[in-house]
Design a protein around this motif. Structure first.
Motif, PDB file in Angstrom:
ATOM      1  N   TYR A 103       0.851  -1.162   0.009  1.00 36.45           N
ATOM      2  CA  TYR A 103       0.029  -0.116  -0.046  1.00 36.45           C
ATOM      3  C   TYR A 103       0.928   1.248   0.082  1.00 36.45           C
ATOM      4  O   TYR A 103       1.825   1.219   0.369  1.00 36.45           O
ATOM      5  CB  TYR A 103      -0.902   0.020   1.134  1.00 36.45           C
ATOM      6  CG  TYR A 103      -0.421   0.021   2.590  1.00 36.45           C
ATOM      7  CD1 TYR A 103      -0.025   1.335   3.226  1.00 36.45           C
ATOM      8  CD2 TYR A 103       0.382  -0.990   3.284  1.00 36.45           C
ATOM      9  CE1 TYR A 103       0.610   1.491   4.339  1.00 36.45           C
ATOM     10  CE2 TYR A 103       0.900  -0.746   4.570  1.00 36.45           C
ATOM     11  CZ  TYR A 103       0.986   0.519   4.983  1.00 36.45           C
ATOM     12  OH  TYR A 103       1.682   0.556   6.238  1.00 36.45           O
ATOM     13  N   VAL A 133      -5.419   6.317  -1.134  1.00 38.49           N
ATOM     14  CA  VAL A 133      -4.736   5.182  -0.768  1.00 38.49           C
ATOM     15  C   VAL A 133      -4.906   4.354  -1.769  1.00 38.49           C
ATOM     16  O   VAL A 133      -5.976   4.139  -2.567  1.00 38.49           O
ATOM     17  CB  VAL A 133      -5.656   4.604   0.379  1.00 38.49           C
ATOM     18  CG1 VAL A 133      -5.149   3.298   0.866  1.00 38.49           C
ATOM     19  CG2 VAL A 133      -5.965   5.421   1.644  1.00 38.49           C
ATOM     20  N   VAL A 168      -3.800   0.086  -2.669  1.00 33.73           N
ATOM     21  CA  VAL A 168      -3.615  -1.247  -2.271  1.00 33.73           C
ATOM     22  C   VAL A 168      -3.658  -2.182  -3.213  1.00 33.73           C
ATOM     23  O   VAL A 168      -4.312  -2.216  -4.124  1.00 33.73           O
ATOM     24  CB  VAL A 168      -4.811  -1.373  -1.494  1.00 33.73           C
ATOM     25  CG1 VAL A 168      -4.314  -3.035  -0.699  1.00 33.73           C
ATOM     26  CG2 VAL A 168      -4.841  -0.735   0.131  1.00 33.73           C
ATOM     27  N   PHE A 185      -6.360  -0.455   8.325  1.00 30.02           N
ATOM     28  CA  PHE A 185      -6.453  -1.460   7.121  1.00 30.02           C
ATOM     29  C   PHE A 185      -7.323  -2.564   7.776  1.00 30.02           C
ATOM     30  O   PHE A 185      -6.557  -3.256   8.333  1.00 30.02           O
ATOM     31  CB  PHE A 185      -5.341  -1.493   6.348  1.00 30.02           C
ATOM     32  CG  PHE A 185      -4.887  -0.300   5.598  1.00 30.02           C
ATOM     33  CD1 PHE A 185      -5.023  -0.146   4.220  1.00 30.02           C
ATOM     34  CD2 PHE A 185      -4.094   0.522   6.177  1.00 30.02           C
ATOM     35  CE1 PHE A 185      -4.523   1.057   3.640  1.00 30.02           C
ATOM     36  CE2 PHE A 185      -3.517   1.629   5.644  1.00 30.02           C
ATOM     37  CZ  PHE A 185      -3.760   1.823   4.381  1.00 30.02           C
TER      38      PHE A 185
END
Length: 252
Positions: A60, A71, A73, A201
């Motif tokens: 990430y 963000v 990922v 997360f």
């Protein structure tokens, strides 16, 4: 003497572990790429992504510009992919820097998307499964939010009026890529703030009902309802999560 050396080595290892954890915890965000687009593709992001967490098996990067927080990922792990496809990834952000609570967004919500499951030959199943996964993600209509001051808890449209952007897709290498963009003002974070922000997360667990449904269908010789092979493993039914703390990046 050996006991002293062993104890000393343990202390040093513990200190190194603390230093490494603290270093990541105090890292600033990356400044967002100028051509950033929330499209489920990581082409504009510097490789490799900034961090990896071994508990969740996520790569990430957290970034920002003057107006938005981002963000991205990347999920190469098949188990984590399956859990996210069934129950979503939750990203929570706490502007106070406390590693609890915060405003959370869960996506992608594929459980209410039905694209059908065509009857295909076994040799074509892997290819069809990949296409169905992409189709599922492309047809997601909602995201789940909770803990926002200005947004009621519950599901809201992917295309919403709050400026929250989410997209998930598979890249050419088979990694599940999840992207999130959210205005700083929606989070109550002043632009240019130098205070640490806490991020959570969470790879949500597959539901127990999923296990019963999948096992019943497998016992009857039927194909699983989700594209791809069913992995009958204990970890699928437990969530995995971590907290980190970072500060906003400043443009250089």
């Amino acid at each position: 003497m050996n006991r002293v050396l062993t104890a000393g080595a343990g202390v040093i290892a513990g200190l190194l572990l603390y230093v490494n954890a603290s270093a990541q915890d105090s890292e600033p965000n990356k400044w967002a790429p100028a051509n950033i687009k929330i499209d489920g593709q990581a082409t504009e992001w510097p490789k490799p992504l900034q961090f990896y967490n071994n508990v969740t098996k996520l790569f990430y990067t957290i970034a920002n510009d003057q107006e938005n927080l981002y963000v991205i990922v990347s999920v190469p792990d098949p188990q984590s992919q399956m859990k996210i496809m069934r129950s979503g990834l939750t990203v929570s952000i706490n502007p106070t820097g406390k590693k609890k609570g915060g405003a959370g967004i869960t996506f992608p919500l594929t459980y209410n998307v039905n694209t059908g499951a065509p009857d295909v030959p076994e040799e074509s199943r892997a290819l069809i499964a990949g296409e169905l996964k992409k189709q599922l993600l492309a047809n997601v209509k909602d995201i789940k939010v909770e803990g926002f001051d200005s947004i009621p808890d519950g599901n809201i449209p992917v295309k919403n009026t709050f400026g929250i952007q989410t997209t998930s897709s598979y890249d050419a290498a088979g990694n599940l890529v999840c992207e999130l963009g959210i205005p700083l003002k929606v989070l109550g974070i002043p632009a240019g703030s130098d205070k640490p922000i806490a991020y959570h997360f969470k790879v949500n667990a597959m539901k127990r009902e999923d296990k019963k449904e999948l096992e019943a269908k497998r016992a009857k010789g039927e194909k699983p309802p989700m594209p791809g092979e069913y992995a009958d493993q204990f970890a699928l039914y437990y969530s995995a999560d971590f907290w980190t703390r970072q500060t906003l990046a400043t443009q250089k």
